[in-house]
Design a protein around this motif. Structure first.
Motif, mmCIF file in Angstrom:
data_model
loop_
_atom_site.group_PDB
_atom_site.id
_atom_site.type_symbol
_atom_site.label_atom_id
_atom_site.label_comp_id
_atom_site.label_asym_id
_atom_site.label_seq_id
_atom_site.Cartn_x
_atom_site.Cartn_y
_atom_site.Cartn_z
ATOM 1 N N GLN A 74 -7.725 -5.137 7.567
ATOM 2 C CA GLN A 74 -6.914 -6.048 6.762
ATOM 3 C C GLN A 74 -5.832 -5.242 6.034
ATOM 4 O O GLN A 74 -6.120 -4.499 5.113
ATOM 5 C CB GLN A 74 -7.832 -6.782 5.770
ATOM 6 N N ALA B 157 -0.738 -10.459 4.005
ATOM 7 C CA ALA B 157 -1.952 -9.860 4.563
ATOM 8 C C ALA B 157 -1.983 -10.038 6.074
ATOM 9 O O ALA B 157 -1.684 -11.119 6.578
ATOM 10 C CB ALA B 157 -3.185 -10.509 3.952
ATOM 11 N N GLU B 158 -2.304 -8.941 6.763
ATOM 12 C CA GLU B 158 -2.547 -9.074 8.208
ATOM 13 C C GLU B 158 -4.013 -8.784 8.445
ATOM 14 O O GLU B 158 -4.533 -7.769 7.971
ATOM 15 C CB GLU B 158 -1.677 -8.105 9.003
ATOM 16 N N THR B 159 -4.669 -9.665 9.156
ATOM 17 C CA THR B 159 -6.104 -9.504 9.349
ATOM 18 C C THR B 159 -6.412 -9.270 10.818
ATOM 19 O O THR B 159 -5.548 -9.453 11.684
ATOM 20 C CB THR B 159 -6.861 -10.772 8.903
ATOM 21 N N ILE C 245 -8.867 -14.559 4.665
ATOM 22 C CA ILE C 245 -8.483 -13.237 4.151
ATOM 23 C C ILE C 245 -9.528 -12.858 3.104
ATOM 24 O O ILE C 245 -9.698 -13.560 2.114
ATOM 25 C CB ILE C 245 -7.080 -13.276 3.513
ATOM 26 N N SER D 222 -8.239 -4.238 1.060
ATOM 27 C CA SER D 222 -7.335 -3.468 1.904
ATOM 28 C C SER D 222 -8.190 -2.489 2.683
ATOM 29 O O SER D 222 -8.848 -1.632 2.100
ATOM 30 C CB SER D 222 -6.334 -2.741 0.997
#
Lengths: 280, 280, 280, 280
Positions: free
Chosen positions: D31, D77-79, D229, D27
């Motif tokens: 990300q 998750a957003e990357t 990720i 985190s």
């Protein structure tokens, strides 16, 4: 006291292949064979021949068009072993060593004795007689290496086994050979049938040349030394593997047996102070 | 076109030792020797004998009480080589391969062909004829491995050289042998004298058995193939090292030479489309 | 009891290079430095910085146009060590181990603990307390490995040393670390100055984390444990080599010293039942 | 474009153990995680913590009396990734390299860059820009190493893979890292989830630091670079293995997934002339 030996190998042939087999018992003055039979189904072209030292009987077969191969070998074998008191084993210097033992001083694929010298001298260099050194080597291996199926593979060598401390009979033999050679004691690989060994399988152990005679040692302690029937000797498993395949075949089954009705395994009491020599 | 060969080895003997020497040129149908002379000072006990395959002439000597050892060997050698057009080299399957070549398919101490298979097939598997494969192997080694004194030692093997990318003639030979065997082409170590090689030294290269004949290859490109005089063949340097010492001796000097008045080295033009075979 | 430490390194610069140096003593609560001085001739660009864990003081310098480089470092160091009775060292399970010790459980370049497990358990697994295990490991190394200059090189790892049975301080430390980690005891490389060590040189030994404290062990027995001045800690020599050169430079000279007027080395009697901790 | 990631691990606990898990996505600024959930059945004691560099989120758990352990992790998750044109990637000398990249120049357990130098320079030394070198390394690995499940094990390192020419994603990454470091390019191991990879599994690839930025490379070509990720970075798999077990546990099942409804994998056309950077 004849031994009934039997081996069968089953393969699926994925592509035309040539196979070298080491499953025939040797036939010589000390080891007499009778009722020997090799059946290969389907019938394919094969020949038998020895290599170099005469300590093997290779079968070379060409699978031809076969897609399935069933190989069965059986024979009755009578062996001869000699027990020699420790006191009678002399320490022959290399300058008087029998010539045929010399190549067994050199390092080989799985027995890199050139890399084991310091360890060998530290552990066994203080022992004065070469016979006692080999006994100590076999004991050390038995006490320090775990016999563990699957812990090694076809690439595992004595150098690996010494550190990884696990292996199967082949690895035990390689380490024994490597340590002997590191001490300038000729040593060779022995592969054969082993009477009543559990589980039944081909067995590997090693011979060391002391006083110009080849004594047998089994650091796994899985086989009775008087119940061994020699298939081949060689520098290491590279010379004497059960089957060397050039092509593509997959083993689908294998069975090995070696039985004798009246076999009495030599025990610790019989062996006290005695070394064993498998003739010739 | 006789070659005058000469080798001398000087040792300080630190402790009574036995030495195995591989400095004698072979004597056979293809290689005739004359005026051969071995001088060892002081006079010590020694004997000459071949091992196993006959492809060597070991000298075994016992230093006795000597503290200094001077060994000088010289001979005139006439060799015979044959040039064979590529077209005449056949691809003989393993099922029909001459039996004596079979052991040279197996991995050995310095040529772990069992670990080189995938690399060998990736680089050379697309080449259809085994002769062309071996040529490509020798070229690959020449192009990818640096010839660098001191970059390797007595423990260095083909597996190491392939990654470390440096070595001397012995390492080049081992890698060539390992890659050939990985492709199921028998290959053996060749050690000998090399005419006019600079700097003068014992040389090592390799032979590959193709179409049941042993052709010679030198991936170092340091020696003229028609100026090689064979000392020994073997599985690898373990079988054919110049001197194997059991005891403690220190080399204090060495000189090697191989000269011929009327030697004309074969060049690239001579070799175009031709393979060379050193008899027998 | 201050130690006067001094190191000088001389290089010929063959090509513009960047150098990482680990020659500065650490400065922390337990180790106080004074009169610290770094001279580099000719004057070049350099900077000091710690990496990751703070257990080092890297110097990074750019040789620029210099063709000769003379580096001299000196300082007065006061160190602090603590002696702890064996009885006070607890066996803390991994579930409660200090987090910062966790990475020192993992295998590293020269300490392949993943390959040493079986040997470590066979030799030391029967010992119940981790402190006693580490003592036994250090003793085993001292008794079984020869300290021999030139027997190893920059590629030698614990796996090699275990079989080759020879090495220098760096190899002794790597083997100690590898065996500890194989037993799930965190261990790290210690490099530093060693008071009155003969011959004077940088020294390497190792620390093991037991009961969440880092105790120091020297399997070479060459240095007095209370005369060590820490330069760096790390996973192994890859983290803490004296000089890492990117470019081409050749060392032309080196001198190291560590002296103290009133230094009294701890002896066996002082250490009986006591472990030593170098702060912090 | 959020990714739904999910991992479950099932174990039979044979003896009370401590486990280190690397299954949590990192985190950080680039990300972002939401709905993160870790379920462990039965409830056992555990904690989360980073090590050293902050490039991981270790879970340490103590199995206590549990005999069966079921671990389920899931998150959204957003990357963020950045594409950089080749022209904008500069060649920063080591003297100006960001300090945090320095440790990634050193050899590690599975990436013995110190032994790969000659090969790396021979194959890639003629390429002038480090970015092009890394591209060539990744291509070479893809073209020369077979992706083959079961061809390697937990002890396999870059040195082995280079010769054996087969491995899985972990081995491909190790070889890429080893070759980069051999060329003085910092490189690190990347482990993570990979969107829509077939078969679904944890994935490993590597990052190289060029121009002081970490670009991502996948020599297996199994994963889309914009669908990765990050779980952890490290020197090699020793730092970032999915589960490190101290004790005795046996895996009885595992499932991994990473899906996204609107994911469009970057293809060759998108990547032409572009490097990818996973933030931060």
């Amino acid at each position: 006291m004849p031994f009934q030996i039997h081996a069968e190998l089953h393969y699926q042939v994925l592509q035309r292949s040539t196979v070298l087999l080491n499953i025939h018992a040797l036939s010589n003055d000390g080891q007499k064979l009778s009722n020997e039979q090799l059946d290969i189904t389907p019938g394919v072209q094969w020949e038998e021949f020895p290599l170099e030292t005469g300590e093997n009987r290779y079968i070379r077969l060409d699978t031809g068009d076969a897609t399935q191969l069933d190989i069965t070998y059986s024979a009755m074998a009578e062996t001869k072993y000699t027990m020699v008191s420790h006191q009678e084993i002399h320490d022959v210097p290399i300058s008087q060593m029998r010539r045929s033992a010399i190549p067994y001083l050199f390092p080989s694929r799985y027995c890199q004795s050139d890399r084991l010298g310091r360890m060998a001298y530290k552990e066994f260099g203080g022992i004065s007689h070469p016979y006692d050194q080999v006994v100590a080597i076999a004991d050390w291996i038995f006490n320090n290496i775990d016999y563990l199926s699957g812990s090694s593979d076809a690439e595992t060598s004595a150098f690996d086994t010494l550190t990884q401390r696990a292996g199967v009979c082949r690895d035990f033999a390689h380490l024994g050979i490597g340590l002997c050679r590191a001490l300038s004691i000729p040593a060779r690989y022995f592969t054969g049938y082993a009477c009543h060994m559990q589980p039944p399988d081909f067995h590997a152990c090693f011979e060391a040349c002391i006083g110009n005679r080849w004594f047998i040692f089994d650091p796994t302690r899985l086989a009775a030394l008087n119940g061994l029937i020699r298939i081949a000797s060689g520098r290491d498993a590279a010379d004497a593997s059960v089957a060397t395949i050039f092509g593509r075949m997959q083993m689908t089954g294998m069975a090995v047996s070696c039985v004798s009705n009246d076999f009495r395994p030599l025990g610790a009491a019989d062996l006290a102070g005695q070394a064993i020599l498998i003739e010739p």
